[in-house]
Design a protein around this motif. Structure first.
Motif, PDB file in Angstrom:
ATOM      1  N   UNK A  37       0.827  -1.201   0.000  1.00 56.51           N
ATOM      2  CA  UNK A  37       0.000   0.000   0.000  1.00 56.51           C
ATOM      3  C   UNK A  37       0.869   1.261   0.000  1.00 56.51           C
ATOM      4  N   UNK A  40       2.213   1.838  -3.392  1.00 55.98           N
ATOM      5  CA  UNK A  40       1.185   2.330  -4.310  1.00 55.98           C
ATOM      6  C   UNK A  40       0.770   3.758  -3.974  1.00 55.98           C
ATOM      7  N   UNK A  42      -0.788   4.784  -1.321  1.00 58.11           N
ATOM      8  CA  UNK A  42      -2.047   4.892  -0.565  1.00 58.11           C
ATOM      9  C   UNK A  42      -1.681   5.092   0.898  1.00 58.11           C
ATOM     10  N   UNK A  61      -9.630  -2.249   3.218  1.00 53.93           N
ATOM     11  CA  UNK A  61      -9.866  -3.029   1.997  1.00 53.93           C
ATOM     12  C   UNK A  61      -9.502  -4.503   2.167  1.00 53.93           C
ATOM     13  N   UNK A 120     -18.076  -1.539  -0.457  1.00 56.92           N
ATOM     14  CA  UNK A 120     -16.613  -1.667  -0.384  1.00 56.92           C
ATOM     15  C   UNK A 120     -15.992  -1.098  -1.662  1.00 56.92           C
ATOM     16  N   UNK A 121     -16.594  -1.447  -2.803  1.00 56.12           N
ATOM     17  CA  UNK A 121     -16.062  -0.963  -4.088  1.00 56.12           C
ATOM     18  C   UNK A 121     -16.136   0.562  -4.155  1.00 56.12           C
ATOM     19  N   UNK A 122     -17.289   1.127  -3.783  1.00 50.37           N
ATOM     20  CA  UNK A 122     -17.432   2.580  -3.847  1.00 50.37           C
ATOM     21  C   UNK A 122     -16.554   3.258  -2.796  1.00 50.37           C
ATOM     22  N   UNK A 124     -13.658   2.140  -1.678  1.00 53.22           N
ATOM     23  CA  UNK A 124     -12.284   2.083  -2.178  1.00 53.22           C
ATOM     24  C   UNK A 124     -12.091   3.148  -3.265  1.00 53.22           C
ATOM     25  N   UNK A 125     -13.072   3.266  -4.161  1.00 52.68           N
ATOM     26  CA  UNK A 125     -13.005   4.304  -5.199  1.00 52.68           C
ATOM     27  C   UNK A 125     -12.916   5.682  -4.556  1.00 52.68           C
ATOM     28  N   UNK A 128      -9.419   6.286  -3.140  1.00 49.98           N
ATOM     29  CA  UNK A 128      -8.399   6.502  -4.169  1.00 49.98           C
ATOM     30  C   UNK A 128      -8.649   7.816  -4.918  1.00 49.98           C
ATOM     31  N   UNK A 129      -9.918   8.075  -5.251  1.00 53.16           N
ATOM     32  CA  UNK A 129     -10.218   9.210  -6.133  1.00 53.16           C
ATOM     33  C   UNK A 129     -10.629  10.453  -5.364  1.00 53.16           C
TER      34      UNK A 129
END
Lengths: 425, 425
Positions: A37, A40, A42, A61, A120-122, A124-125, A128-129
């Motif tokens: 991480x 990357x 993060x 995550x 979880x997907x949103x 993580x997005x 990151x974003x």
């Protein structure tokens, strides 16, 4: 019936074992993933430490992925009694009275996992974003769609039981219809974001989550114990199946997020946690009890409103203020907001809100101007409020104090649910 | 029966409309998100352009999220005829012969979306964290778990029909049992990674995906047209419901990924695409036909094997080589591997493999040594192979050539499926 109870216990034993494995995997995986991480990029800065270390962010995550894999593998367990040698049989072999294979319950489990994974997907997005609040406030509503759709196709209950005092006017139950779906959406949005805004010190996100999860587990056990109503037992078993592994990965994450934190949990974890609670509350039909376990979060949200909705100036960060003492120890003070810095004077409504808070003992006024108006006070978060009462505290003790508040909140919730409720329902 | 067909058409119309909306949303969203992705540092360099522009990566993520939201909203549509005024009725109102509410089909749709979403989540994690091949090779297997579990609980068919020529020995069908699940896992892993390795030039990932998706759609339409077998029609409708919006978002993404690319699609997209194909192939019971649509990908994988498994030296990048001509145009040449650079001499087995490829016309030898051994040849990818035949090509024309190969592969697949199959089954 006895056989049936035994079987339930077997599923529960598997769930407990899987929770333990999920805990062990989380404990094992996080240190290995730290460098990945960090490489990357993060990362986040732990600004409440004197040397401001850079820590890996979004460690919720891996915890969430371990949880999801655990739940994938758990899917068939509650239905194992339907499995014969050659696949599954539509009718229960030993207990034909149980009827046909409960596909609707399988659908519920799938939609629950789907909603959690969407979050979880949103999340993580978002980590990151760095999505803006005006968009991400709606993320839980999007992630909740599969849950509500399946709730609808599964003969969804859309009535609420009316409190005794209102029954002469409204009747015993009120059919909410579409409004019930709005209520569920609001619940999902509340659970998801309210954990995310009671955040900022080591161990608080995972800590409060663990207290709520244990409260839900205790509540489920109270329901299941000696309950003759099969439907009620089943929905609370459903809740346990989701909560036990969840408590496992949360504990694993807390182990590394506890003071001094080695990792941050990220929005991913807060979203993941909030959605998991909302899912079990909705499909377990105990959403009102669930909200009771969120008393500190609800208080924190309401208490924050004057600043969040800009009736009172809101600085970019409202974290506690860090001070290094002469003996090298670091303590946290409540942070304050200066209301006369800004050219724009504080609104009348804002002053009234602050005055009310002051009268309720919920505001520490640091400075007043000549006309007696409040010009500096603590930032309106539960964390700062606790600090106004407990004085400067080391970060670890502050987390403990807040978790104590969370535990007291849960005790109050149990008191309301199992004692006061008699006077209302 | 006539009514029933009408209803199917209504669901299909909704699916087509949603596909169009998903396409429009993808076209609208990607340009708006470009700067967000660039700011977050999710970028890649387009190394086949002279000025090597930095482009946003992982743009498959918004496309996948738009697809998932579309599918969330589509979930109730195929079941709409079961919905009465007060929720749903267990038995079909107009056609009681259709039996009870098809919860098992709802479960299939949910598990399919769950598997696809799992792959999107893991693909996004891979794009961000750059996971090593030894781990990520197993990502599709993890994401496929919910699909296989629900396949198992839904009376999963685990036999294969034996080719006519083998029936005297094996019987008409062979029950594979657990092996069938291994077969499905292999299919998932193959579909997912094979798109990911036929990649590297503008438009190729989304382009090949679109050709395969349109082939699957055409195949579904051929099945549905005038087919009296209700089960067969239903599984191919299921496939269409997943493929139509998928083709929509893929087309939207291709619009921006086409030469000269404004965005890259990322591993997220390749994983998402591969899993979506695997899901419809498995739940639609046409996995063998699906594999036929992957002929170019299968060839590319087999052709790559000597380098991937290091029988032949494998450079870090095997992309075509870019050359700027005197008139300013840029063309691509096939890239080569030098086998005498490395101190370690090429293995005997490797030389034999190259010799066989040469005899088959699948290798361009650039240089031999004194003893007649191959010491420089094209890198073993389909992209380089096409370039050895078509000479230097501009990037756009190379993509077109490869998509033509994909279309020819699909035509061959249809020929095998609808003509040659007669001699085998």
């Amino acid at each position: 019936m006895f056989q049936h109870v035994i079987w339930h216990h077997e599923s529960l034993m598997v769930s407990i074992a899987m929770a333990a494995i999920a805990l062990a995997l989380t404990i094992g995986a996080i240190p290995k993933l730290r460098s990945t991480f960090i490489q990357a990029g993060i990362t986040g800065t732990d600004i409440l430490k004197p040397h401001r270390p850079i820590l890996p962010e979004t460690m919720g995550l891996p915890a969430a992925i371990i949880y999801l894999i655990t739940m994938f593998l758990f899917i068939p367990i509650p239905f194992i009694e339907w499995f014969g040698g050659a696949g599954i049989s539509l009718v229960h072999e030993e207990h034909p009275s149980l009827g046909t294979f409960p596909y609707h319950r399988l659908g519920e489990i799938l939609s629950a996992i789907l909603a959690i994974q969407s979050m979880v997907l949103l999340g993580f997005a978002d980590d990151i974003l760095d999505v803006r609040w005006r968009y991400k406030i709606w993320f839980p509503a999007i992630a909740g769609i599969p849950l509500l759709v399946v709730y609808y196709t599964s003969f969804g209950v859309t009535f609420i039981v009316v409190p005794l005092q209102l029954r002469p006017w409204l009747g015993d139950i009120v059919q909410l219809g579409a409004l019930y779906y709005v209520y569920m959406l609001c619940l999902i949005i509340f659970c998801t974001h309210s954990i995310n805004i009671l955040a900022g010190i080591n161990g608080i996100e995972a800590g409060q989550t663990l207290v709520i999860a244990l409260s839900v587990i205790l509540n489920d056990c109270l329901y299941i114990h000696n309950n003759p109503d099969r439907t009620s037992v089943e929905v609370h078993l459903f809740s346990l199946y989701f909560m036990l592994p969840f408590a496992g990965v949360t504990l694993g994450l807390l182990y590394y997020n506890w003071f001094p934190a080695k990792v941050f949990v990220g929005d991913t974890f807060c979203y993941f946690a909030g959605m998991t609670f909302a899912v079990v509350g909705i499909l377990g039909h105990f959403s009102k009890t669930l909200v009771l376990f969120f008393i500190p979060q609800a208080f924190n949200f309401l208490y924050s409103c004057p600043q969040v909705f800009r009736f009172v100036e809101c600085p970019r960060h409202r974290m506690p203020r860090q001070q290094t003492l002469e003996d090298g120890r670091t303590v946290l003070h409540f942070s304050t907001v200066k209301l006369d810095d800004n050219k724009k004077a504080i609104s009348k409504l804002g002053q009234i809100m602050l005055y009310i808070l002051k009268c309720l003992g919920l505001l520490k006024v640091v400075r007043k101007d000549d006309q007696g108006r409040i010009v500096e006070c603590n930032n309106l978060t539960l964390i700062n409020l606790v600090l106004t009462y407990t004085g400067p505290l080391p970060e670890r003790n502050l987390t403990c104090a807040l978790l104590l508040v969370q535990v007291l909140g849960s005790l109050l919730a149990f008191y309301i649910r199992y004692h006061l409720v008699k006077y209302v329902y």
